[in-house]
Scaffold this motif. Structure first.
Motif, PDB file in Angstrom:
ATOM      1  N   ASN A 177       4.229 -19.430 -28.037  1.00  0.00           N
ATOM      2  CA  ASN A 177       3.368 -20.575 -27.824  1.00  0.00           C
ATOM      3  C   ASN A 177       3.256 -21.406 -29.107  1.00  0.00           C
ATOM      4  O   ASN A 177       2.930 -20.877 -30.162  1.00  0.00           O
ATOM      5  CB  ASN A 177       1.996 -20.047 -27.388  1.00  0.00           C
ATOM      6  CG  ASN A 177       1.009 -21.110 -27.033  1.00  0.00           C
ATOM      7  OD1 ASN A 177       1.291 -22.301 -27.108  1.00  0.00           O
ATOM      8  ND2 ASN A 177      -0.172 -20.679 -26.642  1.00  0.00           N
ATOM      9  N   LEU A 182       0.956 -26.088 -21.904  1.00  0.00           N
ATOM     10  CA  LEU A 182       1.383 -25.169 -22.947  1.00  0.00           C
ATOM     11  C   LEU A 182       2.810 -25.520 -23.313  1.00  0.00           C
ATOM     12  O   LEU A 182       3.616 -25.850 -22.442  1.00  0.00           O
ATOM     13  CB  LEU A 182       1.340 -23.722 -22.465  1.00  0.00           C
ATOM     14  CG  LEU A 182      -0.030 -23.143 -22.146  1.00  0.00           C
ATOM     15  CD1 LEU A 182       0.120 -21.724 -21.607  1.00  0.00           C
ATOM     16  CD2 LEU A 182      -0.909 -23.140 -23.373  1.00  0.00           C
ATOM     17  N   GLY A 212       6.254 -24.255 -25.741  1.00  0.00           N
ATOM     18  CA  GLY A 212       6.783 -23.165 -26.535  1.00  0.00           C
ATOM     19  C   GLY A 212       8.265 -22.949 -26.318  1.00  0.00           C
ATOM     20  O   GLY A 212       8.926 -23.693 -25.597  1.00  0.00           O
TER      21      GLY A 212
END
Length: 102
Positions: free
Chosen positions: A38, A15, A17
């Motif tokens: 995100n 992920l 972000g």
């Protein structure tokens, strides 16, 4: 004895972000709970659990780990590896420069 593998494993999810805010941080243990915008779903704020001593709002990070369900806090992304990237937006850069960590 061979050196441990420092690359993320195939089982880990990635992920990416920008840290919106730090919900909790322990200076002693590095245990940190973050709220992150995100990149994959910009309208969605996710909660990430990580053991990291230097984390700050505005940091642009790649997180490698797995989704877990915490008994008290629900669904969290538990990151076992974090890689810092250059700030992705002007707002992130402003938070980064204002953090005093640079």
């Amino acid at each position: 004895m061979p050196a441990p593998d420092l690359e993320p494993s195939a089982e880990m999810e990635k992920l990416s972000g920008i840290v919106k805010r730090i919900t909790f941080h322990s200076v002693d243990t590095g245990y940190t709970v973050l709220k992150v915008n995100n990149f994959q779903k910009p309208q969605e704020e996710i909660t990430i659990l990580v053991h990291q001593s230097k984390v700050f709002a505005g940091a642009t990070l790649d997180f490698y780990g797995q989704w877990i369900t915490h008994t008290s806090y629900g669904l969290l992304f538990k990151a076992t590896k974090v890689i810092e990237r250059k700030p992705a937006t002007a707002n992130a850069l402003e938070k980064y420069l204002g953090s005093g960590i640079n």
